[in-house]
Motif scaffolding. Structure first.
Motif, short mmCIF file in Angstrom:
data_model
loop_
_atom_site.label_atom_id
_atom_site.label_comp_id
_atom_site.label_asym_id
_atom_site.label_seq_id
_atom_site.Cartn_x
_atom_site.Cartn_y
_atom_site.Cartn_z
N SER A 1 0.47 -1.07 0.01
CA SER A 1 -0.21 -0.10 -0.25
C SER A 1 1.49 1.55 -0.16
O SER A 1 2.12 1.24 0.42
CB SER A 1 -0.73 -0.25 0.86
OG SER A 1 -0.55 0.16 2.58
N GLY B 1 -0.66 -0.79 -8.86
CA GLY B 1 -0.53 -1.50 -7.97
C GLY B 1 -0.12 -2.91 -8.59
O GLY B 1 1.08 -2.79 -7.56
N ASN C 1 -2.46 2.84 -3.85
CA ASN C 1 -0.73 2.67 -4.32
C ASN C 1 -1.35 3.45 -6.29
O ASN C 1 -2.56 3.24 -6.55
CB ASN C 1 0.03 1.36 -5.52
CG ASN C 1 -0.10 0.73 -3.94
OD1 ASN C 1 1.08 0.88 -3.21
ND2 ASN C 1 -0.51 -0.25 -3.82
N ASN D 1 -5.01 -0.30 -11.62
CA ASN D 1 -5.22 -1.17 -10.88
C ASN D 1 -4.11 -2.29 -10.50
O ASN D 1 -3.51 -2.77 -10.07
CB ASN D 1 -6.53 -2.16 -10.95
CG ASN D 1 -7.09 -1.42 -9.49
OD1 ASN D 1 -6.58 -0.60 -8.14
ND2 ASN D 1 -8.48 -1.19 -9.13
N ASN E 1 -6.55 1.83 -7.05
CA ASN E 1 -4.72 2.36 -7.17
C ASN E 1 -5.24 2.54 -8.03
O ASN E 1 -6.00 2.62 -8.99
CB ASN E 1 -3.88 0.80 -7.60
CG ASN E 1 -3.78 -0.03 -6.38
OD1 ASN E 1 -3.00 0.41 -5.36
ND2 ASN E 1 -4.14 -1.32 -6.85
N HIS F 1 -3.44 -1.92 -2.84
CA HIS F 1 -3.80 -0.67 -2.37
C HIS F 1 -3.94 0.42 -2.02
O HIS F 1 -2.87 0.54 -1.49
CB HIS F 1 -5.52 -1.05 -1.29
CG HIS F 1 -4.24 -1.09 -0.04
ND1 HIS F 1 -4.88 -0.62 1.09
CD2 HIS F 1 -4.16 -2.11 1.01
CE1 HIS F 1 -4.03 -0.66 2.14
NE2 HIS F 1 -3.75 -1.76 2.03
#
Length: 375
Positions: free
Chosen positions: A111, A143, A140, A173, A164, A138
């Motif tokens: 994260s 991902g 970021n 993501n 993300n 999550h």
């Protein structure tokens, strides 16, 4: 005969006492606050090819690492190990930069990765081959992000990608570059920030038994396959939210077709919560085979060349609890026993099981439409 054996023995090399063997046996390293190695980055400095690193459950704030070894297994022990970026990054790229080949990551949470280039990732893959299971990405900027790795196979199982994206439309993501293959099963993709839930430039992409749900987020496409490829999207629940910034759920070939052009979209449950849209967007020159999909909400099935059989538009009353993303069928659903035959190689053999898992899809008699078979 005995003399020949003796002569052969005489020419064998003799290693000095205490000399290391040609290849040391793989080792297991234990990481945790009470261990000799207190952080994953400490293990990255001493691990060799083929080793296993077991990381005790807990939060490792600001600990980032580059892994250069091949055939590593990196696993959370006693629960999920949480790597919170806390403003740090490896090489200005990610929480973990994985440069070795054939790496396995299991039960790890990533994260908060953020870098000036707006693509800070939980994992940046630079080696050939990555398997991720039971892990979470999550909040970021990305991902997982991979480069163009034509000999690389990426496998994602039973994992979660939530929230993300840097908000620039270029971060997602999950963003997989031009690899040899991508396989995603039993995973959750939710709430991407402006970008796509999943973007893949892989030569072969297989997406089976997952949940994609924008929620109230500003995500764009649920699945973006910008260069086409040999692709199967089967047995997924795909929910486009009302705030989605792009009206298509699946996009295929929008940045130019390269290599194989083969798309099968089979036994998915599509839900469009916008007031308009396209369920499968196809570029010129692309052709898709659409089979046994359920369509909920407004929009065209496709805007391109496609053969459609068994696809049906339905309301929400045939599902168990659609308000909570439970799109399993009720016995009185019009989707029961309405499917057409699909070649075995393109049929989904798995169904998504919340929150991030799989169960076998049964095959009894005529198939049901959509992502679930009535039990």
């Amino acid at each position: 005969m005995r003399r020949l054996v003796v002569l052969a023995l005489l020419v064998l090399p003799v290693l000095p006492l205490g000399a290391p063997s040609a290849q040391a046996a793989p080792r297991t390293w234990h990481v945790g606050p009470s261990r000799a190695l207190t952080t994953p980055s400490a293990a990255a400095a001493v691990a060799r090819d083929g080793d296993t690193v077991l990381i005790d459950a807990g939060t490792y704030a600001g600990d980032v690492a580059t892994w250069t070894q091949d055939d590593l297994t990196l696993r959370g022990a006693g629960g999920r190990a949480h790597l919170a970026a806390d403003g740090q990054s490896a090489q200005g790229k990610a929480i973990w930069v994985i440069a070795g080949d054939r790496t396995t990551v299991d039960r790890i949470e990533f994260s908060g990765a953020a870098v000036p280039d707006q693509n800070g990732a939980g994992i940046r893959l630079e080696g050939d081959g990555l398997t991720v299971s039971r892990s979470s990405f999550h909040d970021n900027q990305e991902g997982i992000l991979t480069g163009a790795l034509p000999d690389s196979d990426v496998v994602i199982r039973r994992s979660r990608f939530v929230g993300n994206g840097a908000g620039d439309g270029y971060s997602h993501n999950l963003y997989v570059g031009a690899v040899r293959s991508l396989s995603v099963t039993g995973s959750l993709f939710a709430g991407a920030v402006v970008g796509h839930e999943l973007k893949s430039r892989a030569a072969r992409t297989t997406i089976v038994g997952n949940l994609f749900d924008d929620g109230t987020a500003t995500a764009s496409y649920s699945i973006d396959l910008p260069n086409g490829g040999r692709s199967l999207v089967a047995g997924n629940v795909i929910v486009q939210g009302p705030a989605s910034e792009n009206p298509a759920l699946i996009a295929y070939g929008e940045e130019g077709l390269t290599g194989s052009n083969q798309l099968w979209v089979v036994h998915n449950t599509f839900v469009n919560r916008r007031d308009s849209g396209t369920f499968v967007r196809l570029t010129d020159g692309a052709h898709a085979r659409l089979r046994n999909n359920l369509l909920v909400g407004p929009g065209d099935l496709t805007d391109g060349a496609a053969s459609s059989r068994g696809d049906r538009r339905v309301g929400l009353d045939g599902f168990r609890d659609p308000a909570h993303d439970d799109f399993r069928l009720r016995p009185d659903s019009p989707a029961v026993d309405r499917g057409v035959r699909v070649p075995p190689r393109w049929r989904p053999r798995w169904e998504y099981a919340a929150p991030a898992g799989l169960r076998r899809r049964p095959l009894v008699g005529r198939p049901d439409l959509g992502a679930y078979e009535l039990r």
